[in-house]
Scaffold this active site. Structure first.
Site, PDB file in Angstrom:
ATOM      1  N   LYS A   1     -36.752 105.326 -23.011  1.00  0.00           N
ATOM      2  CA  LYS A   1     -36.535 106.573 -22.269  1.00  0.00           C
ATOM      3  C   LYS A   1     -36.264 107.773 -23.186  1.00  0.00           C
ATOM      4  O   LYS A   1     -36.582 108.896 -22.825  1.00  0.00           O
ATOM      5  CB  LYS A   1     -35.389 106.412 -21.265  1.00  0.00           C
TER       6      LYS A   1
ATOM      7  N   GLU B   1     -31.053 113.144 -11.919  1.00  0.00           N
ATOM      8  CA  GLU B   1     -30.332 112.086 -11.230  1.00  0.00           C
ATOM      9  C   GLU B   1     -30.384 110.849 -12.112  1.00  0.00           C
ATOM     10  O   GLU B   1     -31.247 110.736 -12.982  1.00  0.00           O
ATOM     11  CB  GLU B   1     -30.990 111.778  -9.885  1.00  0.00           C
TER      12      GLU B   1
ATOM     13  N   SER C   1     -39.277  97.085 -23.538  1.00  0.00           N
ATOM     14  CA  SER C   1     -38.885  98.476 -23.260  1.00  0.00           C
ATOM     15  C   SER C   1     -37.439  98.802 -23.616  1.00  0.00           C
ATOM     16  O   SER C   1     -37.107  99.956 -23.866  1.00  0.00           O
ATOM     17  CB  SER C   1     -39.147  98.804 -21.788  1.00  0.00           C
TER      18      SER C   1
HETATM   19  C1  LIG Z   1     -35.601 102.610 -16.878  1.00  0.00           C
HETATM   20  C2  LIG Z   1     -36.122 101.422 -17.567  1.00  0.00           C
HETATM   21  C3  LIG Z   1     -37.320 100.782 -17.159  1.00  0.00           C
HETATM   22  C4  LIG Z   1     -38.092 101.210 -15.954  1.00  0.00           C
HETATM   23  O1  LIG Z   1     -38.660 102.472 -16.003  1.00  0.00           O
HETATM   24  P1  LIG Z   1     -40.218 102.717 -16.199  1.00  0.00           P
HETATM   25  O2  LIG Z   1     -40.366 104.166 -15.929  1.00  0.00           O
HETATM   26  O3  LIG Z   1     -40.950 101.865 -15.204  1.00  0.00           O
HETATM   27  O4  LIG Z   1     -40.551 102.332 -17.584  1.00  0.00           O
HETATM   28  C5  LIG Z   1     -37.777  99.714 -17.905  1.00  0.00           C
HETATM   29  N1  LIG Z   1     -37.105  99.243 -18.970  1.00  0.00           N
HETATM   30  C6  LIG Z   1     -35.955  99.811 -19.387  1.00  0.00           C
HETATM   31  C7  LIG Z   1     -35.256  99.248 -20.571  1.00  0.00           C
HETATM   32  C8  LIG Z   1     -35.417 100.916 -18.695  1.00  0.00           C
HETATM   33  O5  LIG Z   1     -34.262 101.461 -19.117  1.00  0.00           O
END
Ligand SMILES: *Cc1c(COP(=O)(O)O)cnc(C)c1O
Length: 414
Positions: free
Chosen positions: A109, A131, A398
């Site tokens: 993010k 938010e 992610s």
């Molecule tokens: C917020 C988040 C997601 C989900 O958000 P996407 O917009 O679908 O990528 C996935 N993995 C992590 C670690 C997150 O913090």
């Protein structure tokens, strides 16, 4: 074998590196999905942001500043890692991970938060508003805002504030103002409404900073541009390490930002299968899931058209996932369009498959994944065993799972 066309895909990308399949029309549409906001005052604010975005991505100063922060602040490029023990455990395809968990703040993010706050500054805004549900977007935004000396106001449901204490503390330490929202269920939906209401009163001095590839134009395009660094890096790194492109790229999907980030490196490569993984929660045959693509219908949420899960009254349904970052009844318009164009497929993983993958990656590789990312790992583990040893799967890891450890310890018997 790698062919010349596989290596040089630049000709099908536009000047800032996005493939035509995820670029909007002038009306902000991707096929029939997406769209612009109708509210006249908000529309004016969105146009200002869109115009600013189109200017900064042509500015060498802006690009260089992004590049400098990515390298020296976030720690990019994040590595590609061959998960040999996990691959061996599954038997079949070789699994590789794109390590977004190693970024500063521990997830992908920060990639779009840096871009959004840099843009807000260029537009002369003194504050960003957003938010947050579980607090992940709030923490990444508060980080970028602290770095750039911009005020940050985060709206968060009171139920989420009670549940996500460490993230609330982080945001406070980083200097963000937390606005508790007690209306309705006191969770994400009410927080969105509250943040927008504040924003409407401060359109000149503030910028709204959306946390995924969702919302009205220009957000899906803008956030995917900032996230596309993940896919472009990954493609180059994968070719350099293995001499080939991956057979499949796999990412979890909430709103869809980390998935679009990874996919965008490979959209010109027809041979690379793009797979998004949604939360099947307690099962697709129960009401407790957030499998928007699998079970949703075409509809509208938060000012844009997409696949969406609706209740009996036609309102966005309450949804469930063990991973609060995936707990959203809609999905980005680009994903909705990619699916209808057969350019990507969408599968799902249940809470229990996710927990199993969480433990497998921790025990076999010494990497504790975020519960969100563990959905993508779960799917890779499921399909790897039916693939050959010459085939490869690249998973977007992610985020890291430190935030989830107490929750998981409660759920599994060790
Ligand atoms: C917020 C988040 C997601 C989900 O958000 P996407 O917009 O679908 O990528 C996935 N993995 C992590 C670690 C997150 O913090």
């Amino acid at each position: 074998m790698t062919t010349a066309t596989q290596i040089d895909n630049a000709s099908t990308l536009n000047h800032y590196g996005l493939h035509q399949s995820i670029l909007p029309s002038n009306d902000g549409l991707y096929g029939e999905f997406g769209g612009k906001i109708a509210h006249p005052e908000l529309a004016r604010a969105m146009n200002e942001i869109e115009k600013g975005f189109r200017e900064v991505i042509k500015s060498t100063d802006f690009i260089n500043e992004m590049k400098r922060l990515r390298e020296t602040y976030v720690g990019r490029p994040s590595p590609i890692y061959h998960a040999k023990r996990l691959s061996e455990h599954c038997g079949g395809a070789q699994i590789y991970l794109k390590r977004e968990d190693l970024n500063h703040t521990g997830a992908h993010k920060i990639n779009h938060c840096l871009g959004e706050v840099l843009l807000a500054k260029k537009l002369g805004k003194t504050k960003v508003i957003a938010e947050t549900g579980a607090g992940q977007h709030g923490v990444a935004l508060a980080t970028a805002a602290a770095l750039m000396g911009v005020e940050c106001e985060i709206h968060m449901g009171v139920v989420d504030i009670a549940k996500e204490h460490p993230n609330v503390s982080r945001m406070k330490i980083l200097g963000a103002k937390i606005v508790p929202v007690s209306e309705g269920a006191g969770t994400l939906k009410e927080a969105v409404d509250s943040a927008f209401a504040t924003y409407l009163g401060e359109l000149d001095s503030s910028m709204f900073a959306i946390g995924s590839v969702v919302g009205p134009a220009p957000y899906p395009e803008m956030v995917s541009y900032f996230q596309s660094v993940v896919g472009h890096e990954a493609r180059e790194q994968f070719l350099a390490t293995t001499g080939k492109l991956p057979s499949k790229v796999v990412a979890c999907v909430g709103g869809g930002s980390n998935a679009i980030g990874l996919f965008s490196g490979f959209l010109a490569d027809d041979d690379v299968e793009k797979v998004g993984v949604e939360p099947a929660g307690k099962g697709l045959d129960t009401p407790d899931h957030a499998a928007t693509m699998t079970l949703g219908v075409k509809g509208e949420i938060h000012g844009f058209k997409c696949y969406v899960l609706l209740d009996d009254k036609g309102e966005p349904a309450p949804v469930h996932s063990i991973a609060s970052g995936l707990d959203y009844p809609g999905i980005g318009p680009q994903h909705s369009h990619l699916r209808d164009s057969n350019l990507a497929t969408y599968e799902s993983a249940t809470d229990s498959e996710c927990l199993e993958a969480f433990m497998a990656l921790s025990r076999l590789e010494g990497i504790i994944p975020a519960l969100e990312s563990a959905h993508a790992i779960a799917h890779a583990m499921k399909i790897a065993k039916d693939m050959s040893a010459e085939e490869t799967i690249l998973v977007n890891l992610s985020g890291r799972g430190d935030k989830d450890i107490d929750f998981v310890l409660d759920k599994v018997d060790l």
